[in-house]
Design a protein around this motif. Structure first.
Motif: not given
Length: 750
Positions: A638-644, A679-692, A614-619
């Protein structure tokens, strides 16, 4: 005195109740200061030959004071053993990859395919721990589950028992399940049984068919999720399957030793499925330790004869007995016996809350044209369909959608008597807001359409039943489900379709409805969970663990040779009076699941990993960094990106990382190599790092080299893609790998 338990075969097996309390302190196998290896060897050293044989068959292994089996089977002589050495436990095996089967007072959980849809490993482990506690209190210390299959065809009747079509997601989900069962309750030890190994992908002639494939396909598609599960957890046992693999029955196939033991590193005991053993010496040679249920091929007479003929060795017999005894001791079954009688009412308030949470997180919002979430200003809500209500219509009710069907008990596998049905959950939610619910069972689509037309919104339910022994004939809804949804959608300005089914569904009405929620087999707490989702108290976060095709013609197994397989005359029907093995050709090779649709350029109805919110996410801002070790033999990306969260509601996103290998790898499509749940609150963004990591259990950069008989990492450029599903990929980058040696998989969770 005896009890009874439903085994995986559905057979009622007599089980001896514990004898009077005995002082076991004098026996070295009960010395808790010794290692599990020392204790197991001490027990076997004290055993006669035929006492040792007892461990090679489930019932004699687990009912230590009973001596005679099979007196009631026509044409069979009784099988007699000596009483077991003192102080060995009564152990009951019970089928149940999804929960405790058929017992009142236990929790009816959402099915494993639903748990996979949460993409929440921690939640899966919590559920398994609760399941393990209920199993132990119900007197079952070995759970025949979790199950793994690779989703070769969505028609498989047991799809609901498994974790979908992707090796990484399936393997990690199975590992979480094993960890929860075996580690979640130290004082209530349970042994997990990973099944059905391997290439057990259909119910049609499951006992008399051969899954035929090349070695690379076997290793990368069908072995790999088992390897991941074994290395990311430590299952006490694995079950070999009914089918043949390339013409050799799975329970006497050398892959039990080569692929499962040597490659995956499994060191527990291998048990058969019930009736899946076809030999004595060949099965023991392959690594089958224990025959499930009663003695047939591993009887003392047959083992003695094979030993005298030199077909097997004493070392093999002792090793198989050791594998079973050592596992029982190591996992705690000797030191923490199950209760003398089953504890009633083991489903707790905490378990029910957990079942609701799983139902909330697993329900997938497939489509939403803005009708959801519903507002409290919709005063009249029409609820339509058989599976919405506890009151049965033509034998169908909310219980039908609660759990998959188990033919041996002629009903849902789990006890769904405690179900809170959707009609109840929705009615409570609507009446709290001052509205009204009108219900119609949907038996007459025209009448249902009239009810829908008079309401502000219509919630219409569809389903199909599925289960063991029988595959689905198609992916269409049962009864008048499709006609009902079409009629309601034509009559209502706002229509929400809710589907209970354990696999994919064709949706000829998809363009006519405003929203679709796929709820799988949703467990006993689906009513309140669904109400929370519909009105936005809970934001949907489930993602598909399997592809939904537009039609069966689009699936990878679309020829008779591929599914259901053929006989020597080319027919899909067994010749009259024949015991011929059905030949199932896995000619699609590596193109299974979403890899098939990507490689063939086929648009699915809904792709793997899809699920709306019910919300939208941007990468944004993808960065890929590669670290190599000093030897040049392994690498970590190390794959890092921002999700908002760019919307106005709090929500959960499941970012997914996919990898396309260099052209030289000859690998179809992309493969999932990492994911997260944030989990992201409305308007919140976070930096994600996933390891392969090249050395991780899922072999993210590697392919199986048949000539070299090992995993190798192709040199070249790899394309990294990041997004919210296998098709909705927002970011892309590349990395270069030129490793000097094949990556060796690491043990341990990571």
């Amino acid at each position: 005195m005896t009890g009874a338990v439903i085994l995986s075969s559905g057979v009622l097996a007599a089980t001896a109740m514990p004898a009077a309390a005995e002082d076991c302190s004098a026996y070295p196998w009960m010395d808790t200061s010794a290692s599990s290896e020392e204790r197991a060897n001490a027990l076997l050293d004290a055993s006669s030959q035929h006492q040792m044989y007892r461990w090679l068959v489930e019932q004699p292994a687990n009912t230590p004071t009973r001596t005679t089996w099979n007196p009631g089977f026509a044409g069979e002589d009784p099988v007699v053993y000596p009483v077991q050495v003192p102080c060995t436990p009564v152990v009951i095996y019970a089928n149940g990859p999804d929960g405790v089967y058929g017992k009142a007072g236990t929790t009816a959980w959402p099915g494993p395919i639903a748990v996979a849809s949460t993409w929440n490993l921690e939640l899966g482990e919590q559920k398994a721990a609760a399941h393990g506690s209920e199993s132990f209190d119900s007197r079952s210390a070995v759970v025949l589950g979790p199950g793994i299959a690779s989703g070769r065809t969505p028609l498989s009747g047991r799809t609901s028992e498994y974790f979908g079509e992707d090796p990484l997601l399936s393997g990690l989900m199975a590992a979480a399940n094993v960890e929860g069962l075996e580690q979640g309750n130290p004082d209530k030890p349970v042994v997990a049984n990973l099944k059905h190994y391997v290439a057990n992908e259909q119910e049609v002639d499951r006992t008399t068919s051969s899954s035929n494939m090349d070695e690379r396909t076997l290793r990368q598609v069908y072995d790999l999720p088992y390897e991941i599960a074994v290395k990311e957890s430590d299952p006490g046992s694995v079950m070999c399957s009914y089918n043949q693999v390339n013409g050799v029955y799975a329970c006497e196939n050398p892959i039990l030793t080569t692929s499962l033991g040597e490659q995956a590193g499994f060191d527990g005991y291998v048990m058969s499925d019930f009736g899946s053993v076809h030999s004595t010496a060949a099965s023991l040679d392959a690594g089958l330790d224990q025959e499930l249920n009663r003695p047939i091929w591993y009887t003392p007479a047959r083992l003695d004869a094979a030993l005298a003929a030199g077909e097997i060795t004493q070392e093999q017999i002792r090793q198989s007995a050791f594998d079973v005894v050592h596992t029982y001791i190591e996992k705690g079954l000797f030191d923490h016996p199950v209760p003398a009688t089953a504890i009633p009412g083991v489903s707790t308030a905490e378990h029910k809350q957990l079942a609701r949470e799983i139902a909330e997180q697993s329900t997938v919002l497939l489509k939403n044209d803005g009708v959801l979430p519903l507002a409290d200003d919709a005063p009249t809500v029409a609820v339509i369909g058989q599976t919405a209500s506890k009151t049965a219509t033509s034998g169908v009710s909310a219980k039908t959608g609660c759990a998959w069907y188990l033919v041996f008990i002629r009903g849902t596998a789990l006890n769904c008597d405690a179900i809170v049905d959707p009609l109840t959950g929705i009615t409570e939610r609507v009446e709290e807001a001052g509205g009204e619910v009108v219900y119609d069972n949907g038996a007459d689509p025209a009448q249902a359409a009239a009810v829908a037309a008079a309401a502000d919104v219509a919630i219409v339910f569809g389903h199909y039943t599925m289960g063991e022994t029988t595959d689905l004939a198609d992916l269409r809804l049962d009864a008048n489900g499709d006609a009902l949804i079409e009629a309601v959608a034509a009559a209502s300005d706002r229509t929400v379709a809710v589907i209970n089914a354990g696999s994919a569904v064709e949706m000829p009405w998809i363009d006519d409805v405003d929203a679709v929620l796929h709820a799988w087999h949703s467990g006993e707490q689906f009513g309140p969970a669904l109400a929370g989702l519909l009105w936005g108290d809970v934001n949907p976060s489930g993602k598909l663990p399997m592809t939904f095709p537009k039609s069966l013609a689009d699936t990878p197994t679309n020829t008779p040779e591929q599914y259901p397989g053929v006989f020597s005359d080319g027919s899909t029907t067994r010749p009259a009076g024949s015991d011929e093995i059905r030949q199932v050709e896995y000619s699609e090779g590596l193109q299974v699941g979403y890899k098939w649709y990507d490689e063939q350029g086929i648009d699915p109805l809904f792709e793997f990993g899809h699920g709306l919110s019910y919300t939208e996410f941007a990468y944004s801002d993808l960065k890929v960094k590669v670290d190599r070790d000093r030897t040049g033999a392994s690498a970590v990306a190390r794959v890092a990106f921002t999700v908002a969260n760019t919307g106005d509601r709090d929500g959960v996103e499941i970012p997914q990382v996919y990898l396309a290998l260099p052209d030289a790898a000859d690998e179809p499509g992309r493969r999932l190599v990492a994911f997260d749940r944030i989990e992201l609150a409305a308007g919140e963004s976070t930096r994600v790092e996933l390891v392969v990591d090249s050395s991780s259990s899922n072999r993210p950069f590697s392919v199986w080299d048949v000539d070299a008989d090992r995993w190798v990492t192709p040199k070249g450029r790899y394309e990294v893609s990041v997004g919210s599903s296998s098709r909705d990929l927002h970011l892309a980058d590349t990395l270069q790998l030129n490793l000097e040696a094949p990556a060796a998989a690491a043990n341990g969770r990571g």
